[in-house]
Design an enzyme around this catalytic site. Structure first.
Site: not given
Length: 175
Positions: A135, A154
């Site tokens: 991330d 995401d």
């Protein structure tokens, strides 16, 4: 010359064939996977773990790992979650392929599923290759805190989910 209409034998279920191709939806999913993997690889090679690059007063680039699911759910579960979430994603992708084939003429529905599928595949690649998801997008509000870091996969999943809900609400309102 008149053409004869073919009928199904008594008791047989009618066969529905869709003339719409799944290729555009695969293309959309592939774009999400490629964008996701290129950006993650760039961050992986350019940042040390935990390194932050401030971009604005509410956004940073940061390199963090998420061994769990959304919002680090089960992130400290000991490793089994890697295979659990990979299995869930593989089953979900298979189900989405089935739904896209069955409803291939429903454009918004298939577009939403393609975005979700691309995001799921992007995060599965990370889980299989690294044991965690990379991330790097960090949004925050001073005095309030940071939203959990996320990635392009995401974003695909989130936008796809919103479009999926919008499509369902539209369908419900029509009936």
């Amino acid at each position: 010359m008149a053409t004869k209409k073919k009928t199904a034998p008594l008791g047989a279920k009618p066969v529905y064939k869709s003339s719409a191709s799944l290729l555009p939806w695969f293309g959309i999913a592939l774009v999400i996977v490629l964008l996701d993997q290129v950006t993650k690889l760039t961050v992986e090679r350019s940042f040390a773990y935990g390194e932050t690059l401030p971009i604005t007063g509410f956004f940073n680039l940061i390199k963090v790992y998420n061994p769990g699911a959304a919002f680090s759910f089960l992130g400290d579960a000991g490793g089994w979650q890697r295979y659990f979430f990979t299995g869930i994603a593989v089953v979900a992708v298979g189900f989405m392929l089935y739904l896209m084939k069955k409803h291939s003429s429903q454009r918004l529905f298939c577009f939403a599923l393609a975005l979700i599928m691309g995001g799921a595949i992007g995060n599965v690649i990370d889980r299989l290759a690294y044991g965690h998801v990379i991330d790097f997008l960090d949004f925050y509000w001073k005095g309030v805190g940071h939203f959990p870091a996320f990635n392009i996969a995401d974003i695909g999943i989130s936008i796809g989910a919103v479009l999926f809900i919008m499509d369902e609400l539209r369908r419900v309102n029509k009936s």
